[in-house]
Design a protein around this motif. Structure first.
Motif, mmCIF file in Angstrom:
data_model
loop_
_atom_site.group_PDB
_atom_site.id
_atom_site.type_symbol
_atom_site.label_atom_id
_atom_site.label_comp_id
_atom_site.label_asym_id
_atom_site.label_seq_id
_atom_site.Cartn_x
_atom_site.Cartn_y
_atom_site.Cartn_z
ATOM 1 N N GLN A 94 63.171 81.565 9.018
ATOM 2 C CA GLN A 94 63.417 80.724 10.176
ATOM 3 C C GLN A 94 62.097 80.078 10.575
ATOM 4 O O GLN A 94 61.029 80.699 10.486
ATOM 5 N N HIS A 96 59.828 79.468 12.828
ATOM 6 C CA HIS A 96 58.586 80.044 13.365
ATOM 7 C C HIS A 96 58.013 81.180 12.511
ATOM 8 O O HIS A 96 56.930 81.665 12.778
ATOM 9 N N ARG A 97 58.729 81.567 11.496
ATOM 10 C CA ARG A 97 58.191 82.577 10.575
ATOM 11 C C ARG A 97 57.268 81.959 9.524
ATOM 12 O O ARG A 97 56.448 82.668 8.944
ATOM 13 N N HIS A 175 69.514 88.590 9.452
ATOM 14 C CA HIS A 175 69.614 87.356 10.228
ATOM 15 C C HIS A 175 69.716 86.163 9.276
ATOM 16 O O HIS A 175 70.533 85.268 9.458
ATOM 17 N N TYR A 197 65.942 92.614 17.718
ATOM 18 C CA TYR A 197 65.753 91.847 18.953
ATOM 19 C C TYR A 197 65.777 92.847 20.103
ATOM 20 O O TYR A 197 66.673 93.692 20.153
ATOM 21 N N HIS A 232 61.783 89.442 18.305
ATOM 22 C CA HIS A 232 61.819 88.837 19.642
ATOM 23 C C HIS A 232 61.887 89.961 20.663
ATOM 24 O O HIS A 232 62.685 90.888 20.507
HETATM 25 ZN ZN LIG Z 1 63.768 84.464 15.235
#
Ligand SMILES: [Zn+2]
Length: 304
Positions: A94, A96-97, A175, A197, A232
């Motif tokens: 994803q 931001h990874r 995810h 999360y 998160h």
């Molecule tokens: Zn994420």
């Protein structure tokens, strides 16, 4: 005058404004982003990152969502460790990874990701870049998808970086397909990426698989970590991860299975499982929960 003030404010943003750093001992840090959505203001750094100090340079876990965001992370790593980032590890695909990989590669860092993870990054690159370019506008400038230069093909890669042992472990598709955790056995710290999360509800996306995600979660428990750095939310322990992620995954996975076995249809599953007061305290519950149930049901019904 007003423009000038805005410019100065925009220019002065630092990672410390966007991410809370938390020392976990032995030169290991978590950088905790806000649990809300991606915004222009937060540089899409609405996630957690990891920093490991070694005598030879710093390890950064996940590279941020853009060239500019990566630059902010870099400055924060230097502030915490006094060192440059020598290695970047991606825990997922994803934005931001990994979309900050290009920045770190341009600074001479080695980017490491399992080939499974890279495969999903490649599949998602265009869609993620288009969406972030629209959101981050000029702050997305300079961002180009860049892939790992070290790409272990196995599901478990044991690395010695600056005298520190780190393991990259693929557990199961979660995810996103190819998500991994980074495990520090000596320190008992797991950087769980988007497997876990905390404080906010996890998101079941079209690419997510709730039942194998639950398997991956059980594999994290089997590591017996002392600290769980979620993808998160706040740093926690296994009990906290169980409460906010493990219990929720089990609720959704077993719930949709019950309805799918009866071929009840997605509407009936959502109607029956849509109220889950035991999870309603988690941020984003109202926005995400019913969609999570619906996507998990449809995926199961499709037999994937
Ligand atoms: Zn994420």
């Amino acid at each position: 005058m007003r423009l000038l003030v805005l410019f100065v404010l925009a220019g002065s943003v630092s990672a410390a404004d966007l991410l809370k750093s938390q020392a976990l001992g032995s030169g290991v840090f978590a950088l905790i982003g806000e649990i809300g959505g991606r915004t222009y203001e937060n540089h899409a750094l609405n996630a957690n990152f990891g920093v490991i100090d070694t005598p030879d340079g710093a390890v950064l876990i996940d590279s941020g969502a853009s060239f500019e965001g990566a630059k902010l992370l870099d400055a924060e790593v230097r502030r915490l460790t006094g060192k440059a980032v020598k290695w970047v590890i991606n825990t997922g695909s994803q934005d931001h990874r990994w979309l900050g990989n290009g920045y770190f590669a341009s600074r001479g860092a080695e980017v490491i990701a399992l080939s499974r993870t890279v495969a999903t990054q490649k599949a998602n690159a265009i869609a993620e870049s288009d969406a972030l370019a629209a959101l981050l506008k000029e702050r997305f400038k300079g961002t180009q998808p860049a892939y790992a230069s070290r790409e272990p093909a196995d599901d478990r890669a044991v690395l010695e970086l600056g005298g520190r042992r780190l393991e990259i472990r693929y557990l199961a598709n979660a995810h996103f397909p190819g998500d991994v955790v980074v495990w520090l056995p000596a320190e008992g710290v797991v950087f769980a990426g988007d497997h876990v999360y905390v404080d906010r509800l996890l998101g079941v996306l079209p690419q997510s698989n709730v039942s194998t995600w639950l398997d991956a979660f059980k594999a994290i428990k089997a590591l017996s970590p002392v600290h769980v750095v979620p993808g998160h939310g706040s740093v926690t322990d296994l009990a906290g991860a169980q409460r906010d992620t493990g219990d929720y995954l089990a609720f959704v996975a077993s719930g949709v299975r019950r309805f799918a076995d009866d071929m009840a249809g997605v509407d009936q599953a959502v109607a029956a499982l849509g109220d889950a007061p035991q999870f309603a305290h988690l941020a984003n519950f109202a926005e995400l929960h019913r969609g999570n149930v619906s996507r998990a049901y449809l995926r199961l019904e499709a037999g994937e």
